[in-house]
Scaffold this motif. Structure first.
Motif, mmCIF file in Angstrom:
data_model
loop_
_atom_site.group_PDB
_atom_site.id
_atom_site.type_symbol
_atom_site.label_atom_id
_atom_site.label_comp_id
_atom_site.label_asym_id
_atom_site.label_seq_id
_atom_site.Cartn_x
_atom_site.Cartn_y
_atom_site.Cartn_z
ATOM 1 N N VAL A 82 0.596 -1.067 -0.315
ATOM 2 C CA VAL A 82 -0.184 -0.367 0.106
ATOM 3 C C VAL A 82 0.715 1.162 0.100
ATOM 4 O O VAL A 82 0.850 1.841 -0.665
ATOM 5 N N ALA A 83 1.841 1.396 1.122
ATOM 6 C CA ALA A 83 2.303 2.655 1.049
ATOM 7 C C ALA A 83 3.796 2.465 0.494
ATOM 8 O O ALA A 83 3.967 4.229 -0.099
ATOM 9 N N PRO A 86 3.578 2.010 -4.462
ATOM 10 C CA PRO A 86 4.034 2.825 -5.464
ATOM 11 C C PRO A 86 4.805 4.302 -5.164
ATOM 12 O O PRO A 86 4.980 4.890 -6.423
ATOM 13 N N LEU A 87 5.744 4.033 -4.512
ATOM 14 C CA LEU A 87 6.945 5.002 -3.994
ATOM 15 C C LEU A 87 7.761 4.628 -4.333
ATOM 16 O O LEU A 87 9.266 5.122 -4.507
ATOM 17 N N THR A 98 6.559 8.774 4.047
ATOM 18 C CA THR A 98 5.538 7.265 3.352
ATOM 19 C C THR A 98 5.723 6.883 5.206
ATOM 20 O O THR A 98 4.555 6.082 5.641
ATOM 21 N N GLY A 101 4.551 8.017 8.483
ATOM 22 C CA GLY A 101 3.614 8.298 8.325
ATOM 23 C C GLY A 101 2.716 6.447 8.711
ATOM 24 O O GLY A 101 1.751 6.654 9.710
ATOM 25 N N VAL A 102 3.215 5.920 7.976
ATOM 26 C CA VAL A 102 3.070 4.565 8.915
ATOM 27 C C VAL A 102 3.474 3.924 10.201
ATOM 28 O O VAL A 102 2.085 3.312 10.661
#
Lengths: 292, 318
Positions: A82-83, A86-87, A98, A101-102
């Motif tokens: 998920v995190a 995509p990056l 991110t 953030g997680v």
């Protein structure tokens, strides 16, 4: 003298927990070139999963441990999908933010579900302590050392002997070339996250048996310290993480006993700063020059 | 003489916002809760703008910003506690002392640390934040874990003019630094440090410059914070505080000073407005942080825009 040896054994036991966590950092870094900031909080999830299994669902201990390991592995893979996935092409700063953030998300979810009050937890390890030549070693310490040793042997065998392990080594060496050789890079990365998370779950279980109290932030400090251990050993280097963890555990335990309890954290972080300045590639790492 | 339009806008914005605050306070239109928010908003603007200089413009993630804030807070508070002076010069000196002390530490920490980049630098700044916290906890003249209390409230809402001026100075100095030759050098380090180095930009010097300026204003903000709240403890300035500042910077937009200011105002006022959801606050922050990065960096936004534009074209073609 007796005291010194006891402190060293304590250090060895904390250090082996750090080593288990550090392995997760180092493997993920080796393959995905990112610092998985949320790794420390996977430990926390593992510890809470064990608590839910043992105290709330009344599972047998083996099943609860299995539950905790599975929860962590699934969480590790989900977080990656998920995190982080995509990056893959994003600048490192974005990935790092991110990841922070997680980490924050997991802590605050735990805070919301289990509240901030520490939950006392009875150790699930019921091994009597052993006394050798007047030195007492607690059962938890023995189990910690044995479990760490077993995990490391299995991990080393896995990385060096299996197909999946060599795929991992190939991806960490050159992602593009590995892909051309028919290695499924995405699957390999997922596997790495899963293995790292399983090790974190084991570390979480051992940690919680030693400290016997659950807080939503319990993973943060060991997480950061294990990161220090990974850097100390040379990040991306598996034997380095093991060595770094144990060295750091010994340093911390000696600093706590003979210098100052309050300053022991500062000393541990001081070690990180010194290592990065003197030998940024760590004890066992190789220095890479950056090319344009 | 041609006057730059930008300057007029800036001056107008400053004058108008000051007039608005004064008007609201004088007319008693703000209840006590909202009045109590004024100074924290100012403090957060200063923290966010100064962190933006390091993270947004220099491109290095600093997770120890709360550490510099704590140094400024302690230095300023110790000064006001030990030196008797009238309120105005006292708070001014406390702010300067807080800022300079933080800047000195920023320099001392920055010189060795800024040889690193990216992930390593982030972790080391985090480590320094923790070291500062545990040292403050262990020292006796900072009163250990109990912290400092009875700090004169020389920067509470009654003294909002001083804080307002401090905020304006912070924003103007950083905006001007960014616009200057030095600022462009700083940005070039972010965009491609190898290219910057090869055209003769002294990378580590500009890194330290940005870092020290950031630390200075964080220190000033810390001093204001201390003189607004009156009590400071080492645990006030923990990792969470650093993350909160980072959230403001990321939500406002990295590299956008205007964005940092707006985000600081909203994110400081929001918890007060949504009182009931206080437990959810950090949770929402973390989700916002992840969502913001994913939307901006994963190519999702481009895809969305592309679809939007092609839809338009199709309609136009019909």
């Amino acid at each position: 003298m007796k005291n010194v040896i006891e402190q060293l054994i304590n250090g060895l036991s904390t250090g082996s927990i750090y080593a288990l966590i550090a392995l997760g950092y180092t493997m993920v870094y080796g393959i995905a070139r990112m610092i998985n900031f949320a790794h420390g909080d996977i430990i926390m999830v593992g510890a809470y999963a064990l608590y839910v299994g043992v105290s709330l669902m009344n599972l047998p201990i083996a099943a609860a441990i299995l539950l905790s390991i599975i929860v962590c592995a699934v969480l590790g893979i989900t977080v990656e999908k998920v995190a982080y996935k995509p990056l893959r092409k994003a600048p490192p700063l974005a990935v790092l933010i991110t990841a922070i953030g997680v980490s924050f998300l997991l802590q605050n979810l735990a805070l919301l579900i289990f509240k901030a009050t520490p939950i006392p937890f009875q150790s699930v390890i019921q091994v009597p302590s052993v006394s050798i030549g007047g030195i007492t070693i607690s059962g938890v310490t023995i189990v910690t050392l044995v479990m760490t040793l077993i995990s490391m042997v299995i991990l080393t065998l896995f990385i060096n002997q299996t197909r999946a392990g060599s795929a991992m080594r190939a991806v960490s060496e050159d992602k593009g070339a590995a892909e051309l050789m028919g290695i499924n890079v995405n699957r390999t990365i997922s596997q790495t996250f899963a293995i790292g998370s399983v090790l974190a779950a084991i570390a979480g279980i051992l940690y919680i048996c030693q400290y016997q109290s659950l807080r939503p932030t319990l993973g943060a400090l060991p997480g950061i310290k294990a990161f220090v251990a990974a850097v100390l050993g040379g990040i991306g280097n598996v034997p380095g993480a093991m060595l770094g963890g144990i060295v750091l555990g010994l340093i911390e335990s000696i600093a706590k006993a003979y210098i100052s309890t309050e300053l022991s954290d500062a000393i541990v972080f001081g070690v990180l700063v010194v290592v990065l300045l003197v030998r940024p590639s760590g004890l066992l790492g190789k220095l890479k020059n950056e090319k344009v | 003489m041609k006057v730059d339009k930008k300057i007029i806008v800036r001056v107008l914005a400053i004058v108008l916002s000051y007039a608005l605050i004064t008007f609201l306070l004088r007319m008693g239109l703000l209840n006590r809760q909202y009045t109590a928010l004024l100074i924290p908003i100012g403090v957060n603007i200063m923290l966010a703008v100064s962190l933006n200089l390091v993270t947004g413009f220099l491109g290095e993630l600093s997770l120890g910003h709360a550490g510099f804030m704590s140094i400024g807070a302690y230095a300023g508070a110790l000064f006001s506690l030990h030196v008797e002076m009238p309120a105005l010069p006292s708070i001014l000196l406390a702010m300067v002392i807080g800022g300079v002390t933080a800047a000195v530490f920023g320099f001392l920490i920055g010189v060795p640390v800024l040889r690193l980049r990216g992930d390593y630098l982030a972790i080391v700044t985090l480590a320094f934040g923790e070291i500062i916290k545990s040292v403050l906890n262990a020292l006796s003249f900072t009163n250990g874990a109990r912290g400092l209390s009875k700090i004169p409230l020389n920067a509470n809402y009654e003294h909002y003019t001083i804080v307002f001026i401090a905020v304006v100075i912070t924003v103007l100095v950083i905006a001007n630094v960014v616009d200057s030759r030095h600022g462009r050098a700083v940005c070039s380090v972010r965009d491609n440090y190898i290219a910057a180095e090869s055209v003769g930009i002294h990378v580590s010097r500009f890194k330290i410059l940005a870092f020290v300026i950031g630390a200075f204003f964080a220190g000033v903000a810390g001093a204001i914070y201390a003189h607004n709240v009156g009590i400071i403890k080492p645990t006030t300035f923990d990792y969470n505080q650093s993350i909160e500042i980072l959230v403001i910077v990321v939500l406002g937009g990295m590299g956008s000073i205007k964005g940092s200011i707006i985000a600081a105002i909203i994110l400081t006022a929001l918890p007060e407005v949504l009182r009931g959801a206080d437990d959810m606050r950090m949770l929402l922050y973390s989700i916002a942080l992840i969502a913001m990065i994913l939307i901006n960096q994963s190519g999702f936004k481009e895809k969305l825009l592309e679809r939007f534009h092609s839809g338009k074209k199709q309609k136009a073609g019909e």
